[in-house]
Every structure is written in structure tokens, then in C-alpha cells.
Motif scaffolding. Structure first.
Motif, mmCIF file in Angstrom:
data_model
loop_
_atom_site.group_PDB
_atom_site.id
_atom_site.type_symbol
_atom_site.label_atom_id
_atom_site.label_comp_id
_atom_site.label_asym_id
_atom_site.label_seq_id
_atom_site.Cartn_x
_atom_site.Cartn_y
_atom_site.Cartn_z
ATOM 1 N N ARG A 141 0.843 -1.206 0.000
ATOM 2 C CA ARG A 141 0.000 0.000 0.000
ATOM 3 C C ARG A 141 0.873 1.249 0.000
ATOM 4 N NH1 ARG A 141 -5.370 -0.089 2.020
ATOM 5 N NH2 ARG A 141 -6.096 -2.165 2.551
ATOM 6 N N LYS A 161 -4.942 -11.285 0.596
ATOM 7 C CA LYS A 161 -5.996 -10.840 -0.318
ATOM 8 C C LYS A 161 -6.935 -9.868 0.401
ATOM 9 C CE LYS A 161 -8.932 -12.898 -3.725
ATOM 10 N NZ LYS A 161 -9.699 -14.031 -4.119
ATOM 11 N N GLU A 162 -7.309 -10.246 1.610
ATOM 12 C CA GLU A 162 -8.222 -9.402 2.382
ATOM 13 C C GLU A 162 -7.556 -8.059 2.724
ATOM 14 O OE1 GLU A 162 -9.854 -11.308 5.868
ATOM 15 O OE2 GLU A 162 -10.376 -9.315 6.645
ATOM 16 N N ALA A 176 -7.647 -5.878 -0.358
ATOM 17 C CA ALA A 176 -8.924 -5.758 -1.079
ATOM 18 C C ALA A 176 -9.232 -4.291 -1.363
ATOM 19 C CB ALA A 176 -10.035 -6.384 -0.241
ATOM 20 N N GLY A 177 -9.655 -4.031 -2.596
ATOM 21 C CA GLY A 177 -10.062 -2.673 -2.965
ATOM 22 C C GLY A 177 -8.920 -1.745 -3.328
ATOM 23 N N THR A 178 -7.678 -2.225 -3.269
ATOM 24 C CA THR A 178 -6.533 -1.343 -3.579
ATOM 25 C C THR A 178 -6.136 -1.410 -5.051
ATOM 26 O OG1 THR A 178 -4.951 -3.109 -3.123
ATOM 27 C CG2 THR A 178 -5.513 -1.672 -1.269
ATOM 28 N N GLY A 179 -6.597 -2.468 -5.745
ATOM 29 C CA GLY A 179 -6.172 -2.652 -7.140
ATOM 30 C C GLY A 179 -4.818 -3.355 -7.248
#
Ligand SMILES: NC(=O)c1ccc[n+]([C@@H]2O[C@H](COP(=O)([O-])OP(=O)(O)OC[C@H]3O[C@@H](n4cnc5c(N)ncnc54)[C@H](OP(=O)(O)O)[C@@H]3O)[C@@H](O)[C@H]2O)c1
Length: 408
Positions: free
Chosen positions: A60, A79-80, A83-86
Motif C-alpha cells: 500500500r 488478499k483481504e 482488497a479494494g486497492t487494485g
């Protein structure tokens, strides 16, 4: 190693970087430098073994494109966390190879142990610049790795502080003027301990290195001085020098990181505070230099630099490594695999400190020599050595349990 013309930064002048083993000591130091020099670098891929939280945090922060864990059991957590970061995620040995194959200009080989072989080779085979910290890869498959470097036009940049120092002092255009190289060794935390005292040391004492903060495995290697044996083999491959032109001297302050001796009597050395961010920065920015927060050297405050010959009676690992290199073929592969196995057994409290090198030597004696002509040979020698060393470690551990620590 290749000449600087192999340098191949992206066309926009920004170097695209991948870190194999980003969650380890070398990996975190590399991440620290990237955070401090954001404008010059972008991150393609990061990998870990089983630390998905730290990996996700790094991915990130650095806006990596891909993050992979070797241990499949950690995939769901990674994965969790992303998630949502692309950011794409992967797991398993193939995902580490994928990380190395993705289009980064520069790859840090920062995994510990022979586990880094496949992914490091994948980076080499696409002709990348590979910053080399993972010395076990060169110990277990040195000649094959160096052949692949030449075949694929890859560039190896030494990161180990000693090899990085030699690289900075080594005149690649006039190698005939070089008499020898001198690797310095700190001597580790037990430099002044007797054999009797070393028999009783604990894993906690062994990983507490006086000068460097490093991962557990290399810290134990420094304590047995097998680290210097592995570095001797690493230097032999990187600088194409026979073992009798590689000297080792103990230098407890870890200020002179290594030196090159020339035929006119000149000795060129590289100095600096013991902080891996300096050699990593040299490789990361090469052929430029970037700013680091490393403590600046104050020679007057240091006052005295001392040197002494290594004591091969108390630290037989140096002799064992030199002999394995001299015997050639699969012997260095066996040396490395047996050492990795014995160090883990010691860290798990199953064998004593002195049993580590003893196990390596007995494993080398037990396995028939043979040529190392392919990667299959590497994996075969590696597997047999791990099985043999594990068996020997079990025997030592059983002996210690039945008769008390005094038996060893
Ligand atoms: N540390 C130093 O100052 C230093 C100096 C010179 C050379 N080196 C060399 O650099 C290499 C790394 O050392 P280190 O001290 O950074 O080690 P470390 O702190 O133990 O880190 C090792 C890295 O490799 C990953 N890893 C471990 N086992 C793996 C496996 N089976 N498959 C894939 N990845 C795996 C770890 O992931 P997890 O975090 O998930 O476990 C971590 O990212 C070693 O070869 C060492 O000899 C280190």
C-alpha cells in the motif's frame, strides 16, 4: 559481473523496482530507502514468505502493482488486506517467480536461503539488474547462476556489505593488476568465547550481533563464522577469483567493509558505518549515488581499528567452507543445505551451537561427491543434504535429551 553499460533504467528515468523478500531485514532497509527517494523509483512487485500483514502495508505504502506470499496458507489474509486497492496478489512458488518475471529494471534478491534460487534465476533470465543479497543462491548454484547471467545479459550488483565494498574498489578494467581481495569479518558475538563457553550459548545470544541488525539465519551464520565461509564462495563467483586469492581478516569494529590489494602494494578499501542501507543504496541508485540516513563515520571518535587472523580452531566453519569450495561439484550445495538445516535445528532448540558446523561437516563426509551440471543436480544435492543433516541433527538432539547437554 557486467560493466555499467548494462544499466537499463526505464525511459522516463524512473527505475522500476521489485523486492524479493521485502518483509525481511534487507527488504525493509530497501523499502526504507524507496520511501525516502520516492521520486526516483516505482515499485512493481513485493514478496514475503508468511508475513502478509507487513507485506500488505509495504505494498500500500509503495503503491506496488503485485504482492505475493510464498506460503499458500497466508494468501487469504493477504488478499483481504489488499482488497479494494487494485494491487494484484498471488501465492506459492510460482507467484514468486511471476514477481521476478514482471517488468522491473532492478530486482532485490533479498530472500534468505536456497528458497530464493528459482525467483532470482527468473529475474536473471529476463536480463534484469539483480541486486544480490541472497548469498545462499550463489553458494548452492554459483557456476550455473553465473552462466545464466552471461547468457541472458543480466547484471549482478553485490549487496552483501563485503562484496559491495570490493565492487566499489575493484578495477574491472585491470583485473590483472589485482593480487587479492580481503574480506573483513566482525568475528560475531562469540569472538572472544572459548569452545567450552560456546557449547552452552542460546539462540537468543547467537542472534544478538554486536554490530549489525539482521535476520535470524544470517545472525547465527555470523556467530559460527559460516557466514564468512559462504561469503568466500560468493566472492569466488562474483569476482572470478580462486580461493587462495581471497583473504579473511577479523575486524571487530565493522568499519572497513572489505578491500582490494593491487600488485603495486596499494590496498583500496571501502569504509562506512555498519548499516546495510549504504550498500543497498549504492546498488539501488547505481551508477548514481543517493542520500541515506546512515550514521556518518567519525574516525577520530572511533579512535582505533583492529585486525586479527580468524581462529579456525574455535570457528572451523571457515575451513569447512574453503574445503567444500576446493572439492567443487555439489559440495558447496551440500554445505549450504546442511547449514540451513542445522541452523534451523539450533534456532528451534533441537541442537547445540557447536553442533551446527559439526553437522555440516558430517553431512559433507556422508554424501558422495559429484558434478554440478544442471539445476536438477542442485535440487538433488540440496535434498539429500537436508535429509542427511536432519537425520544427524535428530541423533544429536536425542543424545542431548537422554544424557543431558553434557553429552555434546
Ligand atoms: N540482513 C542483513 O543485514 C544482510 C546482510 C548481508 C546479506 N544478507 C543476506 O540477505 C538475505 C536476506 O537476509 P535477511 O537478514 O534480510 O533475512 P530475513 O530478515 O530473515 O528475511 C528473509 C526474507 O525472505 C523471506 N523468506 C523466508 N523464507 C522464504 C521462503 N521459503 N520462500 C520465500 N521467501 C522467504 C522472508 O519472508 P517472511 O518475512 O514472510 O518470513 C523475508 O522477506 C540472506 O541471504 C542474507 O544472508 C543479509
Amino acid at each position: 559481473m557486467n560493466s555499467p553499460d548494462h544499466f537499463n533504467a526505464s525511459s522516463n528515468g524512473i527505475r522500476r523496482v521489485t523486492i524479493l523478500g521485502s518483509t525481511g531485514s534487507i527488504g525493509q532497509s530497501t523499502v526504507d530507502l524507496l520511501v525516502r527517494n520516492r521520486e526516483g523509483f516505482e515499485v512493481e512487485a513485493l514478496t514475503a514468505n508468511r508475513n502478509p500483514q507487513r507485506l500488505a502495508e509495504q505494498a500500500r505504502m509503495l503503491r506496488a502493482r503485485f504482492a505475493a506470499v510464498a506460503d499458500r496458507a497466508c494468501y487469504a489474509e493477504l488478499k483481504e488486506a489488499l482488497a479494494g486497492t487494485g494491487i494484484e496478489v498471488g501465492c506459492g512458488a510460482d507467484a514468486l517467480v511471476e514477481a521476478a518475471e514482471r517488468p522491473a529494471d532492478w530486482v532485490m534478491a533479498g530472500i534468505v536461503g536456497a528458497a530464493g534460487l528459482k525467483s532470482t534465476l527468473a529475474a536473471i533470465r529476463r536480463g534484469a539488474i539483480v541486486a544480490f543479497a541472497n548469498k545462499e543462491v550463489l553458494v548452492c548454484a554459483g557456476s550455473l547462476v553465473m552462466q545464466e547471467v552471461v547468457r541472458h545479459g543480466a547484471t549482478l550488483l553485490p549487496v552483501d556489505s563485503e562484496h559491495n565494498a570490493i565492487w566499489q574498489c575493484f578495477d574491472f578494467a585491470r583485473t590483472d593488476a589485482i593480487e587479492k581481495i580481503i574480506l573483513t569479518a566482525s568475528g560475531g558475538p562469540f569472538r572472544e568465547r572459548s569452545l567450552e563457553e560456546m557449547r552452552e550459548v542460546t539462540p537468543e545470544q547467537a542472534v544478538a550481533h554486536p554490530n549489525w541488525r539482521m535476520g535470524a539465519k544470517i545472525s547465527v551464520d555470523s556467530a559460527t563464522m559460516m557466514n564468512k565461509g559462504l561469503e568466500l564462495i560468493e566472492a569466488h563467483h562474483l569476482f572470478r577469483l580462486p580461493a587462495d586469492r581471497i583473504d579473511i581478516v577479523v575486524h571487530p569494529q565493522s568499519i572497513i567493509h572489505s578491500a582490494v590489494a593491487y600488485r603495486d602494494g596499494s590496498v583500496l578499501a571501502q569504509l562506512g558505518s555498519p548499516d546495510m542501507r549504504t550498500p543497498i543504496a549504492y546498488a539501488l541508485a547505481w551508477p548514481e549515488r543517493i542520500e541515506t540516513p546512515t550514521k556518518r563515520l567519525d574516525l577520530a571518535a572511533i579512535g582505533r581499528l583492529t585486525f586479527e587472523p580468524p581462529d579456525e580452531r574455535r570457528f572451523p566453519a571457515l575451513r569447512v567452507a574453503r574445503e567444500a569450495l576446493g572439492r567443487g561439484g555439489g559440495c558447496p550445495t551440500v554445505l549450504n543445505a546442511a547449514n540451513e538445516t542445522a541452523v534451523h535445528a539450533f534456532l528451534d532448540g533441537r541442537i547445540g551451537f557447536l553442533d551446527i558446523v559439526e553437522t555440516v561437516e558430517r553431512t559433507l563426509e556422508a554424501i558422495s561427491e559429484g558434478p554440478l551440471e544442471s539445476l536438477d543436480d542442485v535440487y538433488n544435492f540440496d535434498r539429500i543434504a537436508r535429509d542427511t543433516a536432519a537425520g544427524l541433527s535428530r541423533l544429536r538432539s536425542t543424545a542431548a535429551t537422554t544424557a543431558g547437554m553434557g553429552l555434546r
